[in-house]
Structures are given as structure tokens and as C-alpha cells.
Design an enzyme around this catalytic site. Structure first.
Site, mmCIF file in Angstrom:
data_model
loop_
_atom_site.group_PDB
_atom_site.id
_atom_site.type_symbol
_atom_site.label_atom_id
_atom_site.label_comp_id
_atom_site.label_asym_id
_atom_site.label_seq_id
_atom_site.Cartn_x
_atom_site.Cartn_y
_atom_site.Cartn_z
ATOM 1 N N GLU A 154 9.418 5.118 7.284
ATOM 2 C CA GLU A 154 8.899 3.756 7.366
ATOM 3 C C GLU A 154 9.061 3.110 8.737
ATOM 4 O O GLU A 154 8.197 2.375 9.186
ATOM 5 C CB GLU A 154 9.560 2.882 6.286
ATOM 6 C CG GLU A 154 9.273 3.347 4.863
ATOM 7 C CD GLU A 154 7.787 3.383 4.518
ATOM 8 O OE1 GLU A 154 6.976 2.856 5.303
ATOM 9 O OE2 GLU A 154 7.443 3.925 3.458
ATOM 10 N N GLU B 44 -0.438 3.316 6.953
ATOM 11 C CA GLU B 44 -0.507 4.386 5.947
ATOM 12 C C GLU B 44 -1.068 5.677 6.523
ATOM 13 O O GLU B 44 -0.636 6.777 6.155
ATOM 14 C CB GLU B 44 -1.347 3.927 4.746
ATOM 15 C CG GLU B 44 -0.882 2.645 4.069
ATOM 16 C CD GLU B 44 0.581 2.664 3.663
ATOM 17 O OE1 GLU B 44 1.170 3.758 3.513
ATOM 18 O OE2 GLU B 44 1.163 1.579 3.522
ATOM 19 N N HIS C 126 1.528 7.758 8.144
ATOM 20 C CA HIS C 126 2.332 8.527 7.195
ATOM 21 C C HIS C 126 1.733 9.896 6.877
ATOM 22 O O HIS C 126 2.444 10.786 6.406
ATOM 23 C CB HIS C 126 2.469 7.766 5.878
ATOM 24 C CG HIS C 126 3.547 6.725 5.874
ATOM 25 N ND1 HIS C 126 4.848 7.003 6.209
ATOM 26 C CD2 HIS C 126 3.515 5.407 5.520
ATOM 27 C CE1 HIS C 126 5.568 5.894 6.079
ATOM 28 N NE2 HIS C 126 4.788 4.921 5.672
ATOM 29 N N ALA D 160 0.862 -1.182 0.000
ATOM 30 C CA ALA D 160 0.000 0.000 0.000
ATOM 31 C C ALA D 160 0.894 1.226 0.000
ATOM 32 O O ALA D 160 2.088 1.146 0.273
ATOM 33 C CB ALA D 160 -0.922 0.004 1.222
ATOM 34 N N MET D 161 0.300 2.383 -0.302
ATOM 35 C CA MET D 161 1.090 3.601 -0.483
ATOM 36 C C MET D 161 0.370 4.789 0.145
ATOM 37 O O MET D 161 -0.836 4.972 -0.043
ATOM 38 C CB MET D 161 1.324 3.844 -1.983
ATOM 39 C CG MET D 161 2.044 5.129 -2.321
ATOM 40 S SD MET D 161 3.693 5.152 -1.616
ATOM 41 C CE MET D 161 3.954 6.921 -1.519
ATOM 42 N N GLU D 162 1.156 5.637 0.850
ATOM 43 C CA GLU D 162 0.601 6.705 1.668
ATOM 44 C C GLU D 162 0.401 8.016 0.942
ATOM 45 O O GLU D 162 0.543 9.092 1.548
ATOM 46 C CB GLU D 162 1.524 6.949 2.864
ATOM 47 C CG GLU D 162 2.880 7.563 2.527
ATOM 48 C CD GLU D 162 3.976 6.546 2.262
ATOM 49 O OE1 GLU D 162 5.157 6.923 2.306
ATOM 50 O OE2 GLU D 162 3.635 5.366 2.005
#
Length: 955
Positions: free
Chosen positions: A412, A390, A393, A354-356
Site C-alpha cells: 500500500e 490500483e 498494484h 477500490a481493490m486491486e
């Protein structure tokens, strides 16, 4: 970002996936040591450039890898069209610039785009110029525009350039993803820019330090949905011939195909942010929504989760987690969430977990989808921790961002600690997240860092082309472990206060390591900058050797290596080690001394050793502890007592240390197995999990010695079959979480031990499904174990059944369980079909799942290495630029165990360009060499213990 591998678990504990970094694939017994094989590239750090405050952050020797500092962007107007039919996109960008030094050339990042002619307007010249030249540097992924007149120092300028590109199935940049509706394949598009792929979507200054504001405008088919970081402020259907705001937009619209209706969506301008967290997406999305009132501002923030219509019913749990954690983060950080919304988009094709992206989290289906009626506990943990990670972040990484990728861990490591331990424990205390951290992160981090081919947490990485390699267990898990150790040492309340001070001081700025620790020092009064320096900037970690004397103990620290042998040149670092001594005095009172710290090579510590004691209480320290055999035996005996002073976390640490010391030759394997046997009356699931890992690791290591493996399987059966008989196969919704997890672990461990009764039960449940189509006898928690058992001990009919499940799964975890099952067949013809399927039909994001399934199959281990070599060129082209390739290297060869295999692997890669995976390659080779030595050193001791155990068990 959630690491590609995400949360690491043996299949015996249930099939769990995630980031994946985070790190996202479930794990097959036994590969803990392989899961963390990520590459290293060590380059010297040079003195700082003396030009300006920005320049001072850029090392001189890295200038060829970093953009010039004479021009800096402040704002982007990006207009992008998306044609999901022709798979084309394009548009134009208008970038506001500050000119720090006079220049007639502007250099920025671009990759795989066709560019128009650039123009620049200068307020200093009061004129607009057309480019006089345009030069592309493909190696450094840059374009240089030159202009007839130099732009004056201190002036402001606006750079305009049009661009066009193709929507590829690359899972990077602005790319295409697919889904099926009514038997037809449909397209949608989304972005994945971290670390360096914003430049593939529009020309930009693609470095985290160069923050700017972004105003995104999207042009798309009228019947689709557009998403970006910020809310839409307007949306209108394009009427041909209508006057537009700019000539560039009019030109773009007039060039679009007329068979579709088009619409224009404009989004609010973002706060200052780095290019890698810019995001946009276009497709047939639907959503569900919750609204949250934020505790500091009192504002109502809408939270939405988007997906394609076929899976929207599985999104509610992830949305609920986001709604529960976001107000907690705002309270803990004491910093308002700055955006007016937070969306999440579920993607069918996604390279990481997944990406923030700020305001628009994206992630793969396994990381974000959950069907409550068909979900096991591990799937719930995976989704919850992904989402919590996420959301962390949104503050730590998005508001405050590392200056360069060498400080990736600031993003991270902290998101891992906050998202997967501190915050998740507040909403799901029954999951024992702090204890599970020991197996999920601390153990895997120490496994990787015990190699000479590991790297420091703060890792030199001047070349952006190699950044993908440092998204690994050191940037995530070791960083989180070190921060957790510090949090325990100074106290959680003071630690979080320090983090809040750090964020407030650096809102919308970029930071380095000392900025964080200065904030924590200010809140605690402890010189954390000094204490943490070597933990962050030096490779490796210590083993603390404990010997006893008349007054107490003598402790000594040395670097720990998995080989057990340390060259003096590799043993120069002295860490500041919080010893956290748990001891029982002569009156039977237990206490923990958290003030004890070892800041020199060795010293004596006075206390009463007549009772039980243990260093690293709670297994919070990032180090191993080595006792004398006599003391270890006493500790193990105490830990076996029902009322032991050693906690769950202590017992996990004791076992993990014993295993690591055994592999390093500093402890006998027989001593470790004696501890396992001694603890056979253990009650806690997580301790049983470490015991299962211990035995399965030996099965994984000694797989080419059938007699040894047979005895190990018998030992495994003796441990877990009684638990199966006690707990049975029936799951209850109201039973304690630990009971559910222990049942699943016991059943899958019994299958690993090849207990015929448990295997027959698993096969009968799948047979019922094949006969009736009714899957009610396949609990979600046993799905993977049942599928694998059915195919491994079945034939073509079972294999065909799992292929159908894999291609049309009811849930993402069903797909993964079926993929693993396809790799478990013992039929060579069916095994070849699996290899063929990988090349011809598998989704790119799923290939590592296929490889891991094959890696767990003794029949396929060597065939997998051959398959990789035979298809090397195809795989490299297919996954160029992805995180995936490094995992394919480590998984393809990581299960091998002979010197001949090592030699063959070295020969194969000798003439290859390994720059994209050189760390993974070095670490895999080191793992194999260490394993070969371990097998040679321990075989006799292991077999002697197993034969004696066998005799005892028959009495």
C-alpha cells in the site's frame, strides 16, 4: 486496495472521495487528526520456526493463527454457481496439493459455508479416500478434514469438496449488491476478499504466502455476464441432460432451478497468486473498451470497464486513466504486465474505496465514476488517483506480494507513492501531485504517528481477525512518505531502478522489508537497509530542534508526540534523518545540501546562518522542525515575500510544522496565527489551503467557546472574502487549475466563516434549482457548499430536496454532497430524521458519510455520540467484519472536547468487546485528552491574539 478513507480533504477544498484506505470519504472541517484514528495491537515477534523454507517464515508463537505447513496448495479448480434470484451460491473446488510431511489431516480456511464430504486422491497411495471426519473451528475460521490413511511425505494429492453459501449484503466475501432499473431493485454479485474473505467464498489456504494458480468456472443465469481475473476461454448454454466434463459439474447443474436458462463460463488459469486477489462477479454488466500496446512486449492488451447500464456513461475517464498509466508502469518497472487483459468493475456497494484484484479491479462508484459535464477537479483527481493506485498494484502487490500482513505497507505504501505522486504527475502535471502529497498524506501520517497509540509501519499482526485495523494512514500514508523521503535522498531514477531490481528478483514470490531495500541499495550504492530500518520498524518520528551558534547550527532529534512531553522510555529511537538544508550564503546564492544526515542524537553543522535557511527543503522528510521563535519569525517573513527562496512545498511544511508544534505546546497559537496573517498575500492555492485548515482546525477544536469561534470566523472571512470578490463565482473551462481550486476554497471558507453575502449567494442558487429544477447555477465545484448552505440556513423544503437528490443523484458526488447536507440542518426535528434515515434507509457504504456530516454540525456532535451508544448493538451487527466499524467509533466521539466526554466514553466501552476496533478507540481517546489539554493551555493566548487582531482590523 484504495483505503477506505482514501484521499483526505477538507470540505472547503471541494468534496472529494476515494480507498480508501485507502482507504474514501470526503472530509469535514476540521478532522485531520480524527481521520487517521486506526487501532494498534502490539504482540511480541517470536523466533522463526526451523522446519522448512516455508516454515522459516512463520513465527512459532503465531502457529495458532497460521495454517499448518505440512500441506501446501499449488492449483485450484473452482467451480461456482450464482443464483441472483434466490441469493444462493455454491459449487465445488478441486485443489492440487504438495504433501511436505506425512499427515492424515488437511487443515484449511473456511467461513460461513456449508461443506459437503471431502475426498482426497494421493498419487503416493494411488487411491481416493472419503473423509473420516470434518471439524470446524469457527474462531480460527478453519476446517480440518481427516482421512483413514496418511498421505505420504513428498507425494502430491487432490482435495475435492463441495460448498454452498448465501449471497449477503455484507460487502465482504462473495456478496450481493443492488441497483435500480425502471423503479425495480436488481441484484448482482461480486467478490471482496482482502484481507481474509476468500474463505467465505470457497475453502482455501487463505494466506498471502500460499500462492497457487486458479482456474475459475462460473455457472450463472444465461442472460448475465461473468467476470474473473483472467479472460473467458469458453462459454456455453447448459442443455439439460448433456454430458459434462466431470461428475461433480453434472451433479451441480442437475440441482439448479429449471425455470432459468443457465450457462457455463470457463476462464484461463491465472499465474501463481495469493487468494486475496482472486475475484469473480456475475450480473447484468455492460462495458466500454480501449486497447493498449504495451511498450516492452509489444502485445495489445484490452482494457475494459464494466458497470450496470445506468452508469456506464460515467466510466470513460477511469478507463482512459488506466490506459494512460499502465504502459508507464511497465516501462518504469521494466517488467512486462503478465496478464492478457485488465478489467475494472464499478460496484454500487463497496466497503473500501477500490481493490486491486489481479486483472479485475473493483471499486465503489465515488472512486470510479465521473460525468465530465458535471465533474469538479477534485472528483477527477480522486478517480485518476484511485485507478492509478490500483494499476500500480498489478506489479507491486500482485506479482510480488508481502509474505504476511505485517508487511502490508509494501503493497500500500508503494502503490500510494507511485499511483498518487510519481506516475500521476507524469499525466496530470498541473495537479502538483508532489506538493499535494504533503497535505493528503504526509500531514495526516504525522498526525496519527504523533500518538503513543500509533504503531510501526511494519506492524505485528499475527491474528488475521485483526488485519482490518492496520489498513490505516501508517500502512498507506506514512509508508509512502518514508519511501518518498528515500526517493528524494537517493534520487528518483536510482530509486526506481532499485524497485525494478526488487521486482525482477522476486517475480511471483513473497517478500519482506529487507528485500525491497536490498534492491534499492544495489541500485544506489547507499546502505538503505540500515538507513530505513528504524523508519519502518519503530513507532513514531522525530522533531529536529534547531539552535544557532557561532559556526552554524546545532541540531537534536527527539521523538515527537502531540502532547509535547516525551517519557525517556519513549525517546530511545535514533532515526537516520536526511536534513536537506536549504541555505542562502553571503552572496545571496541559495543551495540545498542533501548530503547532510543526522544519525545520532545531536550534532553541530557548520554553515553561514546570516542569510535565510530552512531544514527539510521541499518538505520531503518525515519529521517536524522546531526553530527558535526569532528564527521562525525570520523564516515566516521570508516566506511571505513574492520572490521568496522558500518553495510552495517549503511554505506548506512551515505551516504544518507550526500547527503541530502549537498543539503540542512547543509553540504559541498566537505565533502560528501571526504567520497566517502575515501570509495573507499568498498566491498559491495549496498554501491557502493550509491556511484555511489552520483556522478551521481552531474552530473545530474550540467549538464550545462561542466568543472565540466568532472571532475565528471573522478572521477567516478577512482572509477569504477578498479572494471571493476578486475571483467571483463563475468557472471557466480554460482557466488554470489553481484558479478553479482557489475559487472553490475561498467560497467554502467564506461560508465556514459565515459571511452573509456568500451564504446568500449559495442559498439563492439552490432556491433557483428548487423553483425550476434547473441545476445550471450549481457548479460541480460548489455542489457541496451550496447543498450544505441551503439546508443549514433553510428549512424542511430544502431538506426534502436534498433527500431526493441523495436517493436519485445524477453523479456519485451529488449523493455525497446531499448526505453531508442532511447532517447540517439546525432543525432538531430534521436532525432526528437524519438519524432515523441512517438506521432505516442508508446504504451500508454511505453510513460514514452521514456520520461525518453530523460530526461537522455543532448541534449534532454530542447527539452523534449518544446515537452511537444507543444503537451500538445494531451497528456492530450491521458492520461485523467490515472496515467501517472502526471509523464509526472514531467519528462518533472524535469531535468532542471536554474531560467529561472522555470519561463518559471510557465508561461506555469498559464492558464492550473492542477487539475489532481497539486501535481506533485508543487513538480517539488519546486525541480527546490531548485536545482538552490544548484548549486549557491555549485559550487565553488565542483570545488575546484574536482581540488584538480585531482592534487592528477596525482601524
Amino acid at each position: 486496495m484504495w483505503g477506505v478513507l482514501g484521499r483526505v480533504k477538507p470540505i472547503q477544498r471541494g468534496l472529494r472521495t476515494a480507498w480508501t484506505p485507502s482507504r474514501n470519504w470526503p472530509y469535514v472541517p476540521y478532522a485531520t487528526e480524527l481521520l487517521n484514528l486506526r487501532p494498534r495491537r502490539v504482540l511480541p515477534f517470536q523466533p522463526h520456526h526451523p522446519k522448512s523454507s516455508y516454515c522459516s517464515m512463520v513465527p512459532l508463537a503465531q502457529d495458532k493463527y497460521r495454517l499448518p505447513v505440512n500441506v501446501q496448495p499449488t492449483h485450484y479448480d473452482v467451480t461456482v454457481f450464482t443464483d441472483l434470484n434466490t441469493l444462493k451460491f455454491g459449487g465445488f473446488v478441486n485443489i492440487s496439493l504438495d504433501i511436505h510431511e506425512e499427515t492424515s489431516a488437511i487443515e484449511l480456511n473456511v467461513k460461513d459455508l456449508d461443506l459437503g464430504s471431502a475426498t482426497v486422491y494421493s498419487d503416493g497411495l494411488q487411491s481416493e479416500q472419503l473423509q473420516s471426519g470434518q471439524t470446524i473451528d469457527k474462531d480460527q475460521q478453519r476446517v480440518t478434514f481427516t482421512f483413514p490413511q496418511a498421505l505420504p511425505t513428498g507425494s502430491k494429492a487432490q482435495l475435492k469438496v463441495a460448498f454452498n453459501g448465501l449471497l449477503r449484503d455484507s460487502m465482504t466475501g462473495y456478496y450481493i449488491s443492488t441497483w435500480e432499473q425502471d423503479g425495480q431493485t436488481k441484484n448482482y454479485a461480486l467478490t471482496q476478499f482482502e484481507p481474509t474473505d476468500a474463505r467465505t467464498a470457497f475453502p482455501c489456504w487463505d494466506e498471502p504466502l500460499l500462492k497457487a494458480t486458479f482456474a475459475i468456472t462460473m455457472v450463472s443465469h444465461a442472460d448475465t455476464v461473468n467476470l474473473s481475473n483472467m479472460p473467458a476461454i469458453s462459454e456455453k448454454t447448459y442443455q439439460p441432460g448433456a454430458t459434462q466434463d466431470t461428475p461433480e459439474l453434472s451433479k451441480l447443474l442437475s440441482s439448479l432451478p429449471t425455470e432459468h436458462k443457465w450457462k457455463i463460463t470457463r476462464f484461463q488459469t491465472t499465474p501463481p497468486m495469493s487468494s486475496y486477489i482472486v475475484a469473480f462477479a456475475n450480473g447484468p454488466f455492460v462495458y466500454i473498451e480501449q486497447k493498449v500496446t504495451m511498450p516492452l512486449s509489444g502485445k495489445t492488451v484490452p482494457l475494459r470497464i464494466y458497470s450496470t447500464p445506468d452508469v456506464i456513461h460515467q466510466t470513460a475517464f477511469a478507463l482512459d486513466v488506466a490506459a494512460r498509466v499502465i504502459p508507464i508502469y511497465e516501462t518504469v518497472f521494466d517488467v512486462e504486465y503478465p496478464l492478457p487483459k485488465l478489467d475494472t468493475l464499478v460496484a454500487s456497494d463497496f466497503d473500501a474505496g477500490a481493490m486491486e484484484n489481479w486483472g479485475l479491479i473493483t471499486g465503489r462508484t465515488t472512486a470510479l465514476l465521473l460525468d465530465p459535464a458535471k465533474a469538479d477537479i477534485n472528483a477527477k483527481k480522486n478517480v485518476a488517483m484511485t485507478q492509478s493506485h490500483e494499476v500500480a498494484h498489478m506489479w507491486f502487490g500482485n506479482i510480488t506480494t508481502m509474505r504476511w500482513w505485517d508487511n502490508l505497507y509494501l503493497n500500500e505504501g508503494f502503490a500510494t507513492l507511485m499511483g498518487e505522486v510519481i506516475i500521476i504527475n507524469k499525466i496530470f502535471p498541473e495537479w502538483k501531485a508532489n506538493s499535494e502529497f504533503i497535505s493528503d498524506h504526509l500531514s495526516s501520517a504525522l498526525t496519527l504517528d504523533a500518538k503513543l497509540s500509533s504503531h510501526p509501519i511494519e506492524v505485528e499482526c499475527p491474528d488475521a481477525n485483526h488485519i482490518n485495523q492496520i489498513f490505516d494512514a501508517l500502512s498507506y500514508s506514512k509508508a509512502a512518505s518514508v519511501l518518498r523521503m528515500l526517493c528524494d535522498y537517493v534520487g528518483e531514477e536510482k530509486f526506481l531502478k532499485g524497485v525494478s531490481l526488487y521486482l525482477k528478483k522476486n517475480l511471483y514470490k513473497n517478500t519482506v522489508t529487507n528485500d525491497l531495500f536490498e534492491g534499492i541499495s544495489a541500485a544506489t550504492g547507499v546502505d538503505t537497509v540500515r538507513i530505513m530500518d528504524n523508519w519502518i520498524k519503530k513507532q513514531g518520528f522525530p522533531v529536529i530542534t534547531v539552535t544557532e551558534n557561532a559556526n552554524g547550527i546545532h541540531v537534536r532529534q527527539d521523538r515527537f508526540l502531540e502532547t509535547g512531553q516525551v517519557d525517556p522510555k519513549e525517546n530511545e529511537t535514533i532515526w537516520s534523518v536526511p536534513l536537506s538544508i536549504l541555505a542562502v550564503d553571503s552572496n545571496g546564492h541559495a543551495s540545498i545540501d542533501k548530503s547532510a544526515i543526522l544519525e545520532e542524537r545531536e550534532k553541530d553543522i557548520a554553515f553561514d546562518t546570516s542569510g535565510s535557511f530552512k531544514l527539510n527543503a521541499g518538505t520531503v522528510g518525515v519529521y517536524r522542525v522546531r526553530y527558535t521563535p526569532e528564527r521562525l519569525a525570520k523564516i515566516a517573513a521570508e516566506a511571505a515575500k513574492p520572490d521568496s527562496i522558500f518553495s510552495l512545498d517549503d511554505r506548506m511544511g512551515i505551516m504544518y510544522d507550526a500547527v503541530a508544534l502549537t498543539k503540542a505546546g512547543l509553540c504559541k497559537v498566537s505565533d502560528t496565527l501571526t504567520v497566517v496573517d502575515l501570509w495573507s498575500n499568498e498566491k498559491e492555492y495549496l498554501v491557502w489551503s493550509t491556511l484555511s485548515e489552520t483556522v478551521n482546525s481552531l474552530i473545530f477544536t474550540f467549538w464550545e467557546s462561542p466568543q472565540t469561534v466568532d472571532l475565528l470566523r471573522a478572521f477567516l472571512r478577512s482572509l477569504f472574502v477578498p479572494i471571493v470578490k476578486r475571483l467571483g463565482y463563475k468557472y471557466s473551462a480554460d482557466e488554470p487549475t489553481d484558479v478553479t481550486l482557489l475559487r472553490t476554497l475561498a467560497i467554502s471558507s467564506a461560508v465556514s466563516g459565515r459571511d452573509q453575502g456568500v451564504i446568500d449567494e449559495m442559498r439563492s442558487r439552490f432556491a433557483h434549482y428548487m423553483e425550476t429544477g434547473d441545476d445550471s447555477k450549481i457548479p460541480a465545484d460548489l455542489q457541496a457548499t451550496i447543498f450544505v448552505s441551503a439546508v443549514k440556513y433553510g428549512g424542511p423544503a430544502e431538506y426534502e430536496a436534498v433527500i431526493k437528490i441523495q436517493e436519485k443523484p445524477k453523479t456519485p458526488t451529488a449523493r455525497l454532497a446531499a448526505i453531508y447536507a442532511m447532517g447540517s440542518t439546525q432543525d432538531t426535528a430534521l436532525l432526528q430524521r437524519t438519524f432515523d434515515y441512517i438506521l432505516e434507509k442508508s446504504r451500508d457504504q454511505d453510513i460514514v458519510y452521514f456520520f461525518r456530516g453530523l460530526q461537522s454540525n455543532n448541534l449534532a456532535k454530542k447527539k452523534l455520540a449518544v446515537f452511537f451508544k444507543d444503537n451500538y448493538a445494531t451497528l456492530m451487527k450491521r458492520f461485523e467484519g467490515n472496515f467501517t466499524i472502526k471509523y464509526l467509533v472514531s467519528v462518533s466521539f472524535g469531535a468532542l472536547s471536554s474531560k467529561a466526554d472522555c470519561d463518559d466514553m471510557e465508561t461506555f466501552f469498559k464492558d464492550k468487546d473492542t477487539s475489532k476496533y481497539n486501535m481506533a478507540l485508543a487513538q480517539t481517546l488519546e486525541t480527546l485528552r490531548t485536545r482538552v489539554a490544548y484548549i486549557e493551555r491555549s485559550s487565553d493566548d488565542l483570545n488575546d491574539w484574536l482581540k488584538k487582531w480585531e482592534k487592528r482590523s477596525k482601524l
